[in-house]
Design a protein around this motif. Structure first.
Motif, PDB file in Angstrom:
ATOM      1  N   TYR A 278      -1.412  -5.238  15.793  1.00  0.00           N
ATOM      2  CA  TYR A 278      -0.718  -3.801  15.942  1.00  0.00           C
ATOM      3  C   TYR A 278       0.668  -3.790  15.840  1.00  0.00           C
ATOM      4  CZ  TYR A 278      -4.956  -3.634  19.161  1.00  0.00           C
ATOM      5  OH  TYR A 278      -6.188  -3.804  19.681  1.00  0.00           O
ATOM      6  N   VAL A 279       0.911  -2.974  14.841  1.00  0.00           N
ATOM      7  CA  VAL A 279       2.333  -2.866  14.336  1.00  0.00           C
ATOM      8  C   VAL A 279       2.585  -1.387  14.195  1.00  0.00           C
ATOM      9  CG1 VAL A 279       4.001  -3.139  12.290  1.00  0.00           C
ATOM     10  CG2 VAL A 279       2.311  -4.741  12.882  1.00  0.00           C
ATOM     11  N   ARG A 280       3.900  -1.107  15.178  1.00  0.00           N
ATOM     12  CA  ARG A 280       4.111   0.476  15.227  1.00  0.00           C
ATOM     13  C   ARG A 280       5.512   0.531  14.685  1.00  0.00           C
ATOM     14  NH1 ARG A 280       1.750   1.760  21.187  1.00  0.00           N
ATOM     15  NH2 ARG A 280      -0.595   1.173  20.609  1.00  0.00           N
ATOM     16  N   MET A 281       5.703   1.371  13.531  1.00  0.00           N
ATOM     17  CA  MET A 281       7.041   1.474  13.175  1.00  0.00           C
ATOM     18  C   MET A 281       7.336   3.000  12.630  1.00  0.00           C
ATOM     19  SD  MET A 281       7.284  -1.926  10.541  1.00  0.00           S
ATOM     20  CE  MET A 281       9.410  -1.515  10.647  1.00  0.00           C
ATOM     21  N   SER A 282       6.837   3.897  13.518  1.00  0.00           N
ATOM     22  CA  SER A 282       6.938   5.255  13.501  1.00  0.00           C
ATOM     23  C   SER A 282       8.428   5.578  13.625  1.00  0.00           C
ATOM     24  CB  SER A 282       5.846   6.161  14.388  1.00  0.00           C
ATOM     25  OG  SER A 282       6.315   5.934  15.567  1.00  0.00           O
ATOM     26  N   HIS A 283       8.722   6.851  13.126  1.00  0.00           N
ATOM     27  CA  HIS A 283      10.265   7.182  13.466  1.00  0.00           C
ATOM     28  C   HIS A 283      11.491   6.279  13.040  1.00  0.00           C
ATOM     29  CE1 HIS A 283       8.455  10.744  15.537  1.00  0.00           C
ATOM     30  NE2 HIS A 283       7.596  10.152  15.872  1.00  0.00           N
ATOM     31  N   ASN A 284      11.032   5.811  11.743  1.00  0.00           N
ATOM     32  CA  ASN A 284      11.986   4.904  11.348  1.00  0.00           C
ATOM     33  C   ASN A 284      12.754   5.687   9.839  1.00  0.00           C
ATOM     34  OD1 ASN A 284      12.866   2.150  12.752  1.00  0.00           O
ATOM     35  ND2 ASN A 284      10.757   2.625  12.924  1.00  0.00           N
ATOM     36  N   SER A 285      13.381   4.656   9.092  1.00  0.00           N
ATOM     37  CA  SER A 285      13.775   5.252   7.749  1.00  0.00           C
ATOM     38  C   SER A 285      12.885   4.525   6.610  1.00  0.00           C
ATOM     39  CB  SER A 285      15.407   5.325   7.757  1.00  0.00           C
ATOM     40  OG  SER A 285      15.898   6.013   9.033  1.00  0.00           O
ATOM     41  N   LEU A 286      11.993   4.365   6.716  1.00  0.00           N
ATOM     42  CA  LEU A 286      11.286   3.357   5.666  1.00  0.00           C
ATOM     43  C   LEU A 286      11.323   4.367   4.414  1.00  0.00           C
ATOM     44  CD1 LEU A 286       8.592   1.503   7.821  1.00  0.00           C
ATOM     45  CD2 LEU A 286      10.623   0.649   6.848  1.00  0.00           C
ATOM     46  N   THR A 287      11.383   3.626   3.438  1.00  0.00           N
ATOM     47  CA  THR A 287      11.094   4.295   2.037  1.00  0.00           C
ATOM     48  C   THR A 287      10.262   3.264   1.175  1.00  0.00           C
ATOM     49  OG1 THR A 287      13.144   3.425   0.880  1.00  0.00           O
ATOM     50  CG2 THR A 287      13.532   5.489   2.062  1.00  0.00           C
ATOM     51  N   ASN A 288       9.672   3.646   0.200  1.00  0.00           N
ATOM     52  CA  ASN A 288       8.792   2.762  -0.574  1.00  0.00           C
ATOM     53  C   ASN A 288       9.691   1.889  -1.517  1.00  0.00           C
ATOM     54  OD1 ASN A 288       7.076   5.539  -0.925  1.00  0.00           O
ATOM     55  ND2 ASN A 288       5.745   3.977  -0.888  1.00  0.00           N
ATOM     56  N   GLN A 289      11.060   2.235  -1.855  1.00  0.00           N
ATOM     57  CA  GLN A 289      11.992   1.401  -2.214  1.00  0.00           C
ATOM     58  C   GLN A 289      12.183   0.025  -1.377  1.00  0.00           C
ATOM     59  OE1 GLN A 289      12.344   4.455  -2.259  1.00  0.00           O
ATOM     60  NE2 GLN A 289      11.819   4.786  -4.308  1.00  0.00           N
ATOM     61  N   GLY A 290      12.070   0.245  -0.231  1.00  0.00           N
ATOM     62  CA  GLY A 290      12.414  -0.901   0.785  1.00  0.00           C
ATOM     63  C   GLY A 290      11.371  -1.648   1.260  1.00  0.00           C
ATOM     64  N   LEU A 291      10.076  -1.640   0.480  1.00  0.00           N
ATOM     65  CA  LEU A 291       8.992  -2.184   0.594  1.00  0.00           C
ATOM     66  C   LEU A 291       8.497  -3.015  -0.388  1.00  0.00           C
ATOM     67  CD1 LEU A 291       6.900   0.596   2.796  1.00  0.00           C
ATOM     68  CD2 LEU A 291       8.364  -1.191   3.739  1.00  0.00           C
ATOM     69  N   SER A 292       8.020  -4.036  -0.193  1.00  0.00           N
ATOM     70  CA  SER A 292       7.295  -4.694  -1.549  1.00  0.00           C
ATOM     71  C   SER A 292       5.900  -4.231  -1.613  1.00  0.00           C
ATOM     72  CB  SER A 292       7.440  -6.248  -1.429  1.00  0.00           C
ATOM     73  OG  SER A 292       6.358  -6.701  -0.186  1.00  0.00           O
ATOM     74  N   SER A 293       5.126  -4.804  -2.515  1.00  0.00           N
ATOM     75  CA  SER A 293       3.941  -4.309  -2.651  1.00  0.00           C
ATOM     76  C   SER A 293       2.649  -5.123  -1.989  1.00  0.00           C
ATOM     77  CB  SER A 293       3.259  -4.731  -4.212  1.00  0.00           C
ATOM     78  OG  SER A 293       3.354  -6.057  -4.420  1.00  0.00           O
ATOM     79  N   ASN A 294       3.206  -6.201  -1.163  1.00  0.00           N
ATOM     80  CA  ASN A 294       2.226  -6.866  -0.263  1.00  0.00           C
ATOM     81  C   ASN A 294       2.833  -6.783   1.114  1.00  0.00           C
ATOM     82  OD1 ASN A 294       0.281  -7.840  -1.806  1.00  0.00           O
ATOM     83  ND2 ASN A 294       1.864  -9.404  -2.869  1.00  0.00           N
TER      84      ASN A 294
END
Length: 417
Positions: A278-294
């Motif tokens: 279980y991973v919960r990361m709601s209500h943050n500032s995540l963008t697609n630029q800050g994520l890799s494809s995997n």
């Protein structure tokens, strides 16, 4: 015989005086016994722990018929006697209940105690050596008090080498208590004012399985979780984290990071925790630029909550994922047209736009809602195990769902758009 009458009167007076003295002492002892028994005769205590159901309840009658009449209690504490401010049930002699009594100090803890409850009081400090006599302690409940870090002894928990659960949530702590016993299994520090977790704050806690640090002001965790080889649950929600903690333990199963300010996650971040569910990361500032494809392509994760971030595309997830929450992002699935494609999805060779003999065809596409986020290959044998998909609260339209979605998402029972 006047002298005989006088003698009888004198003897009667002496006996009456002795009897009166005896009754006064007996009344005093009886009064003390009555006051003591009145506190416990109807004793019925159901303990409360954070996120835990009570395991027992006590109710027992007065022991008037079985215990001899006690002598008046001495004023000083002894290593085994229960403090006057607390209750120590005779059928559970290793527990001491001092909770919800408006206490402003810590009473003496007898050496035989294993479970001590001081919650829901007005305690502001813990003096050095407060628990040095109680080396058998396994549970220590200090939550819902007013304890500040500056009013705690430097090594108040130093001798509690059997302590397994420490409850200090809802206090005024501004830093992590340290050092902590290596025997600790659960550490509850939520709802305090802690701003930083130093790298050595949790050092040596190889038995720790649950860490609760939510609702603090923590802006930095560093690699403080790395050495917790038994950690199963880490609750770091409602803090000021800008980065995810470094070096997750391999034993971790539940990670709660919601309500922080995290905007990026390193590549393969979750791969080091093969048991993570279980991973919960709601209500943050995540963008697609800050994520890799995997980033989220982990075969162990069953539930992933990325709601209320700044995502514009659906990130790629593993086919084993069962619940995906993406509501409240900025995902846009409006239909577009791609030039340079044939009518059957075959890409045509590039030609000069001014050459009208070979007109370039177009095809519809869904730029932000790609079925490849869920299935790299779509056929009868390859499909996603996703059961719940939440996309409501985005800019995506219902008609933006790709035509091969039913084949890929065949197990989905809830799809909210």
């Amino acid at each position: 015989m006047p002298w005989a009458t006088t003698l009888i009167l004198i003897l009667a007076g002496l006996c009456g005086s002795c009897l009166g003295q005896y009754n006064e002492e007996e009344d005093l002892a009886w009064l003390q016994y009555y006051l003591r028994q009145s506190r416990v005769s109807s004793y019925n205590y159901v303990p409360y722990y954070e996120e835990e159901s009570p395991a027992y309840a006590y109710s027992y009658p007065s022991a008037t018929d079985t215990e001899p009449e006690p002598e008046p209690e001495p004023q000083q504490a002894t290593p085994w006697r229960c403090p006057q401010e607390c209750d120590c049930p005779p059928n559970f002699s290793s527990a001491m209940y001092c909770d919800t009594r408006n206490l402003r100090y810590l009473p003496f803890v007898p050496s035989r105690m294993k479970y001590v409850y001081f919650q829901n009081n007005l305690i502001t400090s813990i003096q050095e050596g407060a628990f040095d006599n109680a080396t058998e302690l396994e549970w220590l409940a200090l939550h819902n008090n007013q304890i500040g870090s500056e009013k705690m002894g430097k090594r108040v928990f130093g001798k509690l080498q059997r302590l397994e659960r420490l409850y200090m949530n809802n206090n005024n702590l501004t830093r992590m208590p340290s050092p902590l016993p290596r025997s600790l299994r659960e550490l509850h520090l939520s709802y305090n004012h802690i701003s930083k977790v130093p790298p050595n704050a949790l050092e040596g806690l190889e038995n720790l399985t649950a860490l609760y640090l939510s609702h603090n002001f923590i802006f930095e965790m560093g690699a403080s979780l790395k050495g917790l080889s038994s950690l199963i649950l880490a609750d770091l929600s409602y803090n000021n984290l800008r980065k995810v903690p470094e070096g997750l333990p391999a034993s971790l199963e539940q990670l709660y990071l919601e309500y922080n300010y995290i905007n990026a996650i390193p590549d393969d971040y979750f791969q080091v925790s093969p048991r993570l569910l279980y991973v919960r990361m709601s209500h943050n500032s995540l963008t697609n630029q800050g994520l890799s494809s995997n980033t989220f392509n982990s075969s162990s994760i069953l539930e992933l909550d990325l709601s209320y971030n700044r995502l514009q595309k659906i990130p790629r997830v593993n086919t084993n994922l069962e619940n995906l929450y993406l509501q409240g992002n900025q995902i846009n699935g409006e239909q577009g047209w791609a030039r340079g494609w044939g009518s059957h999805g075959v890409k045509l060779p590039e030609v000069d736009p001014s050459h009208r003999a070979f007109p370039t065809k177009t095809r519809p596409f869904w730029e932000e809602f790609s079925i490849s986020s869920f299935c790299s290959v779509v056929d009868v044998m390859n499909y996603s195990r996703l059961q719940v998909l939440r996309l409501d609260g985005n800019e995506i339209k219902r008609n933006a769902v790709p035509p091969d979605a039913p084949l890929c998402l065949r197990r989905a029972t809830v799809i909210e758009i």
